[in-house]
Design a protein around this motif. Structure first.
Motif, PDB file in Angstrom:
ATOM      1  N   PRO A 211     -21.625   6.562  58.600  1.00  0.00           N
ATOM      2  CA  PRO A 211     -23.093   6.336  58.266  1.00  0.00           C
ATOM      3  C   PRO A 211     -23.837   6.430  59.626  1.00  0.00           C
ATOM      4  N   ALA A 212     -25.201   7.119  59.166  1.00  0.00           N
ATOM      5  CA  ALA A 212     -26.085   7.316  60.486  1.00  0.00           C
ATOM      6  C   ALA A 212     -26.608   6.077  60.937  1.00  0.00           C
ATOM      7  N   VAL A 213     -26.761   5.977  62.275  1.00  0.00           N
ATOM      8  CA  VAL A 213     -27.140   4.761  63.091  1.00  0.00           C
ATOM      9  C   VAL A 213     -28.712   5.178  63.582  1.00  0.00           C
ATOM     10  N   GLU A 214     -29.565   4.445  63.212  1.00  0.00           N
ATOM     11  CA  GLU A 214     -30.805   4.548  63.608  1.00  0.00           C
ATOM     12  C   GLU A 214     -31.231   3.772  64.843  1.00  0.00           C
ATOM     13  N   VAL A 215     -31.723   4.193  65.899  1.00  0.00           N
ATOM     14  CA  VAL A 215     -31.858   3.683  66.936  1.00  0.00           C
ATOM     15  C   VAL A 215     -33.545   3.070  67.348  1.00  0.00           C
ATOM     16  N   THR A 216     -33.842   1.759  67.626  1.00  0.00           N
ATOM     17  CA  THR A 216     -35.333   1.459  67.989  1.00  0.00           C
ATOM     18  C   THR A 216     -35.224   0.778  69.129  1.00  0.00           C
ATOM     19  N   PRO A 217     -35.298   1.522  70.105  1.00  0.00           N
ATOM     20  CA  PRO A 217     -35.489   0.775  71.736  1.00  0.00           C
ATOM     21  C   PRO A 217     -36.752  -0.137  71.740  1.00  0.00           C
ATOM     22  N   VAL A 218     -36.716  -1.255  72.252  1.00  0.00           N
ATOM     23  CA  VAL A 218     -37.762  -2.131  72.423  1.00  0.00           C
ATOM     24  C   VAL A 218     -38.808  -1.458  73.392  1.00  0.00           C
ATOM     25  N   TRP A 235     -30.723  -1.748  66.348  1.00  0.00           N
ATOM     26  CA  TRP A 235     -30.004  -0.610  65.714  1.00  0.00           C
ATOM     27  C   TRP A 235     -30.066  -1.095  64.147  1.00  0.00           C
ATOM     28  N   HIS A 236     -30.135   0.185  63.125  1.00  0.00           N
ATOM     29  CA  HIS A 236     -30.062  -0.407  61.715  1.00  0.00           C
ATOM     30  C   HIS A 236     -28.888   0.792  61.221  1.00  0.00           C
ATOM     31  N   VAL A 237     -27.831   0.268  60.540  1.00  0.00           N
ATOM     32  CA  VAL A 237     -26.626   0.798  60.181  1.00  0.00           C
ATOM     33  C   VAL A 237     -26.437   0.433  58.745  1.00  0.00           C
ATOM     34  N   PRO A 238     -26.611   1.279  57.804  1.00  0.00           N
ATOM     35  CA  PRO A 238     -26.886   2.470  58.041  1.00  0.00           C
ATOM     36  C   PRO A 238     -28.561   2.770  58.273  1.00  0.00           C
ATOM     37  N   ALA A 239     -28.909   4.004  58.839  1.00  0.00           N
ATOM     38  CA  ALA A 239     -30.129   4.100  59.000  1.00  0.00           C
ATOM     39  C   ALA A 239     -31.202   3.829  58.055  1.00  0.00           C
ATOM     40  N   ARG A 240     -32.436   3.745  58.331  1.00  0.00           N
ATOM     41  CA  ARG A 240     -33.500   3.545  57.123  1.00  0.00           C
ATOM     42  C   ARG A 240     -34.020   4.584  56.720  1.00  0.00           C
ATOM     43  N   LEU A 241     -33.387   5.678  55.861  1.00  0.00           N
ATOM     44  CA  LEU A 241     -33.535   6.727  55.425  1.00  0.00           C
ATOM     45  C   LEU A 241     -33.335   6.911  54.026  1.00  0.00           C
ATOM     46  N   SER A 242     -34.344   7.745  53.361  1.00  0.00           N
ATOM     47  CA  SER A 242     -34.339   7.768  51.937  1.00  0.00           C
ATOM     48  C   SER A 242     -32.823   8.544  51.557  1.00  0.00           C
ATOM     49  N   PRO A 243     -32.221   8.429  50.281  1.00  0.00           N
ATOM     50  CA  PRO A 243     -31.220   8.987  49.966  1.00  0.00           C
ATOM     51  C   PRO A 243     -31.011  10.453  50.259  1.00  0.00           C
ATOM     52  N   GLY A 244     -32.135  11.177  50.147  1.00  0.00           N
ATOM     53  CA  GLY A 244     -32.214  12.533  50.242  1.00  0.00           C
ATOM     54  C   GLY A 244     -31.956  12.912  51.766  1.00  0.00           C
ATOM     55  N   SER A 245     -32.571  12.028  52.691  1.00  0.00           N
ATOM     56  CA  SER A 245     -32.867  12.457  54.092  1.00  0.00           C
ATOM     57  C   SER A 245     -31.463  12.068  54.690  1.00  0.00           C
ATOM     58  N   ALA A 246     -30.721  10.945  54.128  1.00  0.00           N
ATOM     59  CA  ALA A 246     -29.495  10.549  54.773  1.00  0.00           C
ATOM     60  C   ALA A 246     -28.496  11.550  54.199  1.00  0.00           C
ATOM     61  N   ALA A 247     -28.367  12.075  53.137  1.00  0.00           N
ATOM     62  CA  ALA A 247     -27.804  13.207  52.945  1.00  0.00           C
ATOM     63  C   ALA A 247     -27.790  14.656  53.627  1.00  0.00           C
ATOM     64  N   ALA A 248     -29.019  14.648  53.972  1.00  0.00           N
ATOM     65  CA  ALA A 248     -29.441  15.902  55.214  1.00  0.00           C
ATOM     66  C   ALA A 248     -29.007  15.674  56.326  1.00  0.00           C
ATOM     67  N   VAL A 249     -29.041  14.405  56.970  1.00  0.00           N
ATOM     68  CA  VAL A 249     -28.567  14.200  58.116  1.00  0.00           C
ATOM     69  C   VAL A 249     -27.174  14.235  58.134  1.00  0.00           C
ATOM     70  N   ALA A 274     -40.643  12.265  59.218  1.00  0.00           N
ATOM     71  CA  ALA A 274     -40.940  11.858  57.870  1.00  0.00           C
ATOM     72  C   ALA A 274     -40.894  12.919  56.750  1.00  0.00           C
ATOM     73  N   GLU A 275     -41.140  14.114  56.990  1.00  0.00           N
ATOM     74  CA  GLU A 275     -40.886  15.196  55.995  1.00  0.00           C
ATOM     75  C   GLU A 275     -40.452  16.230  56.812  1.00  0.00           C
ATOM     76  N   GLY A 276     -39.384  17.113  56.034  1.00  0.00           N
ATOM     77  CA  GLY A 276     -38.712  18.228  56.607  1.00  0.00           C
ATOM     78  C   GLY A 276     -37.315  18.020  57.074  1.00  0.00           C
ATOM     79  N   GLU A 277     -36.793  18.991  57.502  1.00  0.00           N
ATOM     80  CA  GLU A 277     -35.249  19.037  57.922  1.00  0.00           C
ATOM     81  C   GLU A 277     -35.032  18.377  59.240  1.00  0.00           C
ATOM     82  N   PRO A 278     -33.889  17.628  59.382  1.00  0.00           N
ATOM     83  CA  PRO A 278     -33.648  16.962  60.686  1.00  0.00           C
ATOM     84  C   PRO A 278     -33.421  17.833  61.905  1.00  0.00           C
ATOM     85  N   SER A 279     -33.780  17.372  63.077  1.00  0.00           N
ATOM     86  CA  SER A 279     -33.522  18.456  64.156  1.00  0.00           C
ATOM     87  C   SER A 279     -32.310  17.854  64.922  1.00  0.00           C
TER      88      SER A 279
END
Length: 324
Positions: A211-218, A235-249, A274-279
Motif C-alpha cells: 500500500p502507498a504511504v502518503e507523507v505530510t511533514p509538519v 503518515w497515511h497508510v494507505p495514502a489518501r488517493l482515489s481508487p483510480g489514483s491508487a491503482a495508477a501509483v 490532483a489530476e494526471g499521472e503520477p511522477s
C-alpha cells in the motif's frame, strides 16, 4: 532442502553503520532488521563495516547478507560487487541495478526511457557550476525549468542536502548546501501533489506493490528531521488517493522497479497530482527500516509481519545461491 529447513539452518549477517552521512539511521535500521529476523527464528548477526569485514566474510562466510547500509557504501553497488566476488548471497538488487538506481540522473533517464513520467531535470557537477559562471548558468536553468525547483545531491538519501526553492534568489544557497553532500547536483522541476512512497517486494512470484504511504511533514518539507524525528511528519497508510489514483501509483511503482532492474525489495518515491499521472522521483534500494520508516508501515498495513517478510526475502536469496 525446503525453504523452512534452509532458513532454519542459515546464518544471516545484517550489515549496518558504515561511514556515510546516514550512519545513525543505518544502525537503527540494522537493529530493527536483526530483531525482526531473530523473532521469527533466523540466526542473525549485526555487523558494522570496517577493515575486518572482508577477511571475516571470507574466513567464515554467512549464508546470506541483508543490507541496512544507507548511503554510498550500501547502495552504489560496490560492496555488492565484492560480495559477488566472494560468492556471498545477499538480499536486494544486484550491483548493476544498485549502481544505476543510486545515481539519480541515470535512474531518471531509465525511467523516462521506459515511458514513465518523471520531472524535467538537469545534473550539474560542482566544477561546471563554478567554471561556467554560476550566476548566468543558474539564470538559464530557472528560465528552462521555472520555479519552484527541487535541488538534490545526485547520489544520496535521507533528505540530506535537499532543498525546495520557491524563488530564484534562493537557488545559489541551495546549490552550495547540496554540494556539501555530493559533487553533482540534480536540479529538478518541482512536481506538486501528494508525496507518496510505495514499497515493492518480490519473494519469488513477481513484484507486488505494498500500500502507498502518503507523507505530510509538519514543516512542509520532507527533510532529514521530518523523516526520523517522531512527531515531525504524519503518515497515511494507505495514502489518501482515489481508487483510480491508487491503482495508477501501484502500477507506476512496479513499472519503475522493473525499469531499474530491481530485486527483492525497494521503495519507489512518487508525487501524485490532483489530476494526471503520477511522477516517479526515484527509488531507494535499501529502504529505511526504522520506527518512522515507510516500508515497514506499508508492510504492516498489508498484514505482513516485518520479520516474516524479511525471512521470505532471505529465502529468495538462499534459493538464488543454491540454484547458481
Amino acid at each position: 532442502m525446503n525453504d523452512a529447513k534452509r532458513l532454519a539452518d542459515a546464518r544471516v549477517v545484517v550489515l549496518a553503520g558504515g561511514l556515510s552521512f546516514e550512519r545513525e539511521v543505518s544502525l537503527r535500521s540494522g537493529r530493527r532488521i536483526a530483531d525482526a529476523l531473530s523473532r521469527v527464528g533466523v540466526h542473525t548477526e549485526l555487523r558494522d563495516v570496517d577493515s575486518a569485514l572482508l577477511p571475516d566474510l571470507v574466513a567464515d562466510p554467512p549464508d546470506a547478507v541483508v543490507f541496512a547500509l544507507h548511503g554510498a557504501i550500501g547502495e552504489d553497488g560496490a560492496l555488492r560487487s565484492v560480495l559477488d566476488l566472494i560468492e556471498v548471497p545477499y538480499v536486494g538488487p544486484d550491483a548493476d541495478a544498485a549502481r544505476r538506481t543510486w545515481d539519480k540522473p541515470t535512474a531518471k533517464a531509465l525511467l523516462r526511457d521506459a515511458g514513465l513520467s518523471t520531472p524535467d531535470w538537469i545534473a550539474l557537477p560542482r566544477d561546471t557550476f563554478s567554471d561556467l559562471g554560476a550566476a548566468r548558468l543558474l539564470e538559464r536553468i530557472v528560465d528552462k525549468l521555472g520555479v519552484p525547483l527541487a535541488v538534490k545531491p545526485a547520489r544520496g538519501g535521507s533528505g540530506l542536502g535537499v532543498a525546495v526553492i520557491d524563488d530564484a534568489a534562493e537557488l545559489p544557497a541551495a546549490m552550495i548546501g547540496c554540494f556539501a553532500y555530493d559533487d553533482v547536483a540534480l536540479i529538478e522541476a518541482f512536481a506538486p501533489g501528494a508525496d507518496v512512497a510505495v514499497g515493492v517486494v518480490d519473494c519469488g512470484d513477481g513484484p507486488v506493490a505494498l500500500p502507498a504511504v502518503e507523507v505530510t511533514p509538519v514543516s512542509g518539507r520532507y527533510d532529514y528531521a521530518a523523516r526520523y524525528n517522531p512527531g515531525a511528519s504524519t503518515w497515511h497508510v494507505p495514502a489518501r488517493l482515489s481508487p483510480g489514483s491508487a491503482a495508477a501509483v501501484e502500477s507506476a511503482a512496479v513499472a519503475a522497479y522493473r525499469a531499474l532492474g530491481l530485486r527483492d525489495m525497494s521503495r519507489i518515491d512518487l508525487m501524485v497530482p490532483a489530476e494526471g499521472e503520477p511522477s516517479v522521483l526515484g527509488a531507494k534500494v535499501v529502504p529505511g527500516m526504522t520506527e518512522t520508516s515507510l516500508v515497514p508501515m506499508a508492510a504492516e498495513a498489508a498484514d505482513h509481519q516485518v520479520g516474516d517478510l524479511l525471512a521470505d526475502l532471505v529465502n529468495a536469496a538462499l534459493r538464488r545461491s543454491s540454484s547458481g
